[in-house]
Design a protein around this motif. Structure first.
Motif, PDB file in Angstrom:
ATOM      1  N   PHE A   1       0.287  -1.124  -0.092  1.00 23.92           N
ATOM      2  CA  PHE A   1      -0.157  -0.082  -0.245  1.00 23.92           C
ATOM      3  C   PHE A   1       0.942   1.697  -0.554  1.00 23.92           C
ATOM      4  O   PHE A   1       0.507   2.055  -0.867  1.00 23.92           O
ATOM      5  CB  PHE A   1      -1.741   0.235   1.204  1.00 23.92           C
ATOM      6  CG  PHE A   1      -1.815  -1.063   1.430  1.00 23.92           C
ATOM      7  CD1 PHE A   1      -3.361  -0.968   0.558  1.00 23.92           C
ATOM      8  CD2 PHE A   1      -1.809  -2.042   1.865  1.00 23.92           C
ATOM      9  CE1 PHE A   1      -3.915  -1.978   0.452  1.00 23.92           C
ATOM     10  CE2 PHE A   1      -3.072  -3.387   1.568  1.00 23.92           C
ATOM     11  CZ  PHE A   1      -2.937  -3.049   0.994  1.00 23.92           C
ATOM     12  N   ALA A   2       1.830   1.509   0.520  1.00 22.28           N
ATOM     13  CA  ALA A   2       2.935   2.096   0.820  1.00 22.28           C
ATOM     14  C   ALA A   2       3.372   2.566  -0.166  1.00 22.28           C
ATOM     15  O   ALA A   2       3.365   4.475  -0.616  1.00 22.28           O
ATOM     16  CB  ALA A   2       3.633   1.976   2.203  1.00 22.28           C
ATOM     17  N   PHE A   3       3.858   1.522  -1.075  1.00 21.37           N
ATOM     18  CA  PHE A   3       4.088   1.531  -2.499  1.00 21.37           C
ATOM     19  C   PHE A   3       3.731   1.810  -2.970  1.00 21.37           C
ATOM     20  O   PHE A   3       3.524   2.751  -4.099  1.00 21.37           O
ATOM     21  CB  PHE A   3       4.748  -0.038  -3.070  1.00 21.37           C
ATOM     22  CG  PHE A   3       5.758   0.312  -4.081  1.00 21.37           C
ATOM     23  CD1 PHE A   3       7.073   0.435  -4.532  1.00 21.37           C
ATOM     24  CD2 PHE A   3       5.229  -0.091  -5.577  1.00 21.37           C
ATOM     25  CE1 PHE A   3       6.802   0.607  -5.310  1.00 21.37           C
ATOM     26  CE2 PHE A   3       5.576  -0.029  -6.541  1.00 21.37           C
ATOM     27  CZ  PHE A   3       7.008   0.778  -6.742  1.00 21.37           C
ATOM     28  N   PHE A   4       2.335   1.787  -3.462  1.00 20.94           N
ATOM     29  CA  PHE A   4       1.837   2.450  -4.813  1.00 20.94           C
ATOM     30  C   PHE A   4       1.207   3.642  -4.302  1.00 20.94           C
ATOM     31  O   PHE A   4       1.128   4.464  -5.141  1.00 20.94           O
ATOM     32  CB  PHE A   4      -0.047   1.312  -4.451  1.00 20.94           C
ATOM     33  CG  PHE A   4       0.919   0.360  -5.889  1.00 20.94           C
ATOM     34  CD1 PHE A   4       1.027   0.830  -6.662  1.00 20.94           C
ATOM     35  CD2 PHE A   4       0.980  -0.784  -4.675  1.00 20.94           C
ATOM     36  CE1 PHE A   4       1.691  -0.677  -7.597  1.00 20.94           C
ATOM     37  CE2 PHE A   4       0.846  -2.156  -5.627  1.00 20.94           C
ATOM     38  CZ  PHE A   4       1.609  -2.196  -7.794  1.00 20.94           C
ATOM     39  N   PHE A   5       0.784   3.558  -3.109  1.00 24.51           N
ATOM     40  CA  PHE A   5       0.159   5.177  -2.803  1.00 24.51           C
ATOM     41  C   PHE A   5       1.456   6.054  -2.676  1.00 24.51           C
ATOM     42  O   PHE A   5       0.872   7.466  -2.514  1.00 24.51           O
ATOM     43  CB  PHE A   5      -0.253   5.128  -1.624  1.00 24.51           C
ATOM     44  CG  PHE A   5      -2.032   4.425  -1.636  1.00 24.51           C
ATOM     45  CD1 PHE A   5      -3.098   6.210  -2.503  1.00 24.51           C
ATOM     46  CD2 PHE A   5      -1.967   3.104  -1.314  1.00 24.51           C
ATOM     47  CE1 PHE A   5      -4.279   4.268  -2.705  1.00 24.51           C
ATOM     48  CE2 PHE A   5      -2.907   2.557  -1.271  1.00 24.51           C
ATOM     49  CZ  PHE A   5      -3.949   3.180  -1.861  1.00 24.51           C
ATOM     50  N   GLY A   6       2.833   5.819  -2.169  1.00 21.03           N
ATOM     51  CA  GLY A   6       3.569   6.824  -1.861  1.00 21.03           C
ATOM     52  C   GLY A   6       4.198   7.312  -3.554  1.00 21.03           C
ATOM     53  O   GLY A   6       5.036   8.016  -3.624  1.00 21.03           O
ATOM     54  N   ASP A   7       4.004   6.669  -4.572  1.00 18.33           N
ATOM     55  CA  ASP A   7       4.094   6.895  -6.560  1.00 18.33           C
ATOM     56  C   ASP A   7       2.718   6.893  -6.608  1.00 18.33           C
ATOM     57  O   ASP A   7       2.491   6.095  -7.311  1.00 18.33           O
ATOM     58  CB  ASP A   7       5.099   6.354  -6.363  1.00 18.33           C
ATOM     59  CG  ASP A   7       5.767   7.012  -7.953  1.00 18.33           C
ATOM     60  OD1 ASP A   7       5.588   7.093  -8.535  1.00 18.33           O
ATOM     61  OD2 ASP A   7       7.396   6.392  -8.155  1.00 18.33           O
ATOM     62  N   TRP A   8       2.542   8.740  -7.756  1.00 15.06           N
ATOM     63  CA  TRP A   8       1.656   8.677  -8.442  1.00 15.06           C
ATOM     64  C   TRP A   8       2.015   7.553  -9.420  1.00 15.06           C
ATOM     65  O   TRP A   8       0.754   7.564 -10.563  1.00 15.06           O
ATOM     66  CB  TRP A   8       1.156  10.357  -8.267  1.00 15.06           C
ATOM     67  CG  TRP A   8       1.920  10.571  -8.964  1.00 15.06           C
ATOM     68  CD1 TRP A   8       3.631  11.380  -8.910  1.00 15.06           C
ATOM     69  CD2 TRP A   8       1.922  10.688 -11.034  1.00 15.06           C
ATOM     70  NE1 TRP A   8       4.119  11.487 -10.134  1.00 15.06           N
ATOM     71  CE2 TRP A   8       3.833  11.544 -11.222  1.00 15.06           C
ATOM     72  CE3 TRP A   8       2.438   9.852 -12.135  1.00 15.06           C
ATOM     73  CZ2 TRP A   8       3.662  11.888 -12.727  1.00 15.06           C
ATOM     74  CZ3 TRP A   8       1.810  10.585 -13.181  1.00 15.06           C
ATOM     75  CH2 TRP A   8       2.827  11.333 -13.536  1.00 15.06           C
ATOM     76  N   PHE A   9       3.012   7.851 -10.430  1.00 16.74           N
ATOM     77  CA  PHE A   9       2.836   7.110 -11.774  1.00 16.74           C
ATOM     78  C   PHE A   9       2.747   5.394 -11.391  1.00 16.74           C
ATOM     79  O   PHE A   9       2.130   4.974 -12.320  1.00 16.74           O
ATOM     80  CB  PHE A   9       4.379   6.728 -11.715  1.00 16.74           C
ATOM     81  CG  PHE A   9       4.414   6.314 -13.335  1.00 16.74           C
ATOM     82  CD1 PHE A   9       4.177   7.086 -14.939  1.00 16.74           C
ATOM     83  CD2 PHE A   9       5.507   5.403 -13.570  1.00 16.74           C
ATOM     84  CE1 PHE A   9       4.860   6.543 -15.630  1.00 16.74           C
ATOM     85  CE2 PHE A   9       6.092   4.477 -14.700  1.00 16.74           C
ATOM     86  CZ  PHE A   9       5.304   5.088 -15.047  1.00 16.74           C
ATOM     87  N   TYR A  10       3.195   5.193 -10.502  1.00 18.47           N
ATOM     88  CA  TYR A  10       3.390   2.937 -10.141  1.00 18.47           C
ATOM     89  C   TYR A  10       0.948   3.002  -9.602  1.00 18.47           C
ATOM     90  O   TYR A  10       0.656   2.530 -10.399  1.00 18.47           O
ATOM     91  CB  TYR A  10       3.486   3.041  -9.576  1.00 18.47           C
ATOM     92  CG  TYR A  10       4.852   2.402  -9.703  1.00 18.47           C
ATOM     93  CD1 TYR A  10       5.275   1.664 -10.889  1.00 18.47           C
ATOM     94  CD2 TYR A  10       6.616   3.084  -8.820  1.00 18.47           C
ATOM     95  CE1 TYR A  10       6.890   1.746 -10.975  1.00 18.47           C
ATOM     96  CE2 TYR A  10       7.167   3.599  -9.294  1.00 18.47           C
ATOM     97  CZ  TYR A  10       7.696   2.145 -10.757  1.00 18.47           C
ATOM     98  OH  TYR A  10       9.205   2.023 -10.753  1.00 18.47           O
ATOM     99  N   LEU A  11       0.779   4.750  -9.429  1.00 16.51           N
ATOM    100  CA  LEU A  11      -0.756   4.234  -9.062  1.00 16.51           C
ATOM    101  C   LEU A  11      -1.688   4.666 -10.177  1.00 16.51           C
ATOM    102  O   LEU A  11      -2.468   3.679 -10.205  1.00 16.51           O
ATOM    103  CB  LEU A  11      -1.176   5.473  -7.908  1.00 16.51           C
ATOM    104  CG  LEU A  11      -2.154   5.300  -6.779  1.00 16.51           C
ATOM    105  CD1 LEU A  11      -2.883   3.548  -6.373  1.00 16.51           C
ATOM    106  CD2 LEU A  11      -2.781   6.120  -6.298  1.00 16.51           C
ATOM    107  N   SER A  12      -1.266   5.790 -11.212  1.00 12.23           N
ATOM    108  CA  SER A  12      -1.689   5.533 -12.208  1.00 12.23           C
ATOM    109  C   SER A  12      -2.038   4.552 -12.894  1.00 12.23           C
ATOM    110  O   SER A  12      -2.967   4.171 -13.943  1.00 12.23           O
ATOM    111  CB  SER A  12      -1.069   6.513 -12.915  1.00 12.23           C
ATOM    112  OG  SER A  12       0.637   6.414 -13.026  1.00 12.23           O
ATOM    113  N   LEU A  13      -0.330   3.868 -12.485  1.00 12.16           N
ATOM    114  CA  LEU A  13      -0.187   2.716 -13.850  1.00 12.16           C
ATOM    115  C   LEU A  13      -1.211   0.970 -13.331  1.00 12.16           C
ATOM    116  O   LEU A  13      -2.007   0.687 -14.440  1.00 12.16           O
ATOM    117  CB  LEU A  13       0.993   2.306 -13.726  1.00 12.16           C
ATOM    118  CG  LEU A  13       2.231   2.482 -14.104  1.00 12.16           C
ATOM    119  CD1 LEU A  13       3.178   1.790 -14.725  1.00 12.16           C
ATOM    120  CD2 LEU A  13       1.809   2.333 -16.072  1.00 12.16           C
TER     121      LEU A  13
END
Length: 283
Positions: free
Chosen positions: A171-183
């Motif tokens: 959760f911290a990984f994806f919510f910490g980086d908008w690029f990976y979250l958008s992917l």
């Protein structure tokens, strides 16, 4: 109190209509699709992509067998032959991809066997899940929206619990980086659209045709790669053999459809002839 509770229940039923399929089918479908997706990803850690594609393409065979035995669906003998030819074609295409990749390293035999077992078990789970969806949609006449809502919401809850216990840092990984979250958001939307089309196919035609179409998609992806990457991808003997089997599968479906159309035309001609005979007798 009884009248007010009855009115409340009636009002709630209008807003949230009762499920057509039993809830245990949706729980089973969500659990199976979660296991199927997870095992598919894990197995690629131990086997190469070509082997995994070959095994996943064979899913069509257990799907049609389970559909015949469990759901009592009936199929023409050409349907069985087309399924076998389509699976063989996809296997040869995957082997052609394997031969064309010169950068593959030799796998550890023990880990490779473990990955093979995971992929095989994954295929069996996927076959059961496809038939569970078929049963909910066609035997209980559930809607596509109901199936999508219940299966995905229950599946999302199960995956959330598993990730929370096993990989809380995700959760911290994806919510910490908008690029990976958008992917991951874009991937989820695309997968959702694909799931809607797949579920619609199951609703109207059954699990076997739907899985056959996904298998054809794998084959057509490889075929189209020869057009877009013709300079980097020579057309070898393995691809030619695969194309022959694929053409045979298409020919089986064409021949079955043509035979079915002719039989329907003959039946209509017989009915028209019977009507004419009855009218002549009456006059």
């Amino acid at each position: 109190k009884k009248s007010s509770s009855f009115m409340h229940h009636e009002y709630y039923s209008r807003i949230v209509p009762p499920l057509k399929a039993p809830i245990h089918l949706y729980v089973a479908s969500a659990s199976l699709i979660g296991i199927y997706t997870s095992l598919g990803k894990v197995s690629y850690k131990y086997i190469n992509y070509a082997t995994g594609t070959v095994l996943k393409s064979s899913k069509l065979i257990p799907v049609i067998l389970l559909s015949s035995v469990w759901l009592k669906r009936t199929y023409h003998w050409l349907d069985y032959l087309a399924c076998v030819l389509l699976v063989i074609a996809s296997c040869f295409f995957a082997l052609g991809e394997h031969e064309g990749n010169k950068q593959l390293d030799a796998e550890d035999p023990t880990l490779y066997a473990f990955g093979f077992f995971l992929s095989f078990f994954c295929v069996c789970v996927g076959a059961v899940q496809s038939n569970v969806v078929d049963k909910a949609l066609r035997d209980y006449e559930a809607t596509v929206s109901e199936n999508m809502l219940m299966t995905n919401s229950i599946g999302a809850l199960l995956v959330f619990v598993v990730v929370l216990v096993k990989e809380p840092d995700a959760f911290a990984f994806f919510f910490g980086d908008w690029f990976y979250l958008s992917l991951i958001t874009f991937r989820s939307i695309v997968f959702w659209l694909g799931a809607v089309f797949y579920t619609t196919l199951v609703k109207h035609f059954g699990a076997v045709p739907a899985v056959a179409i996904t298998t054809c998609r794998k084959v057509l992806t490889v075929i189209s790669s020869f057009v877009f990457f013709s300079s980097d991808k020579p057309f070898g003997v393995t691809y030619f053999v695969a194309l022959v089997f694929f053409s045979g599968a298409v020919a089986c479906e064409f021949f079955k459809h043509n035979t079915k159309t002719k039989s329907q035309q003959l039946e209509m001609a017989r009915n028209d002839s019977d009507v004419e005979k009855v009218s002549d007798r009456s006059t």
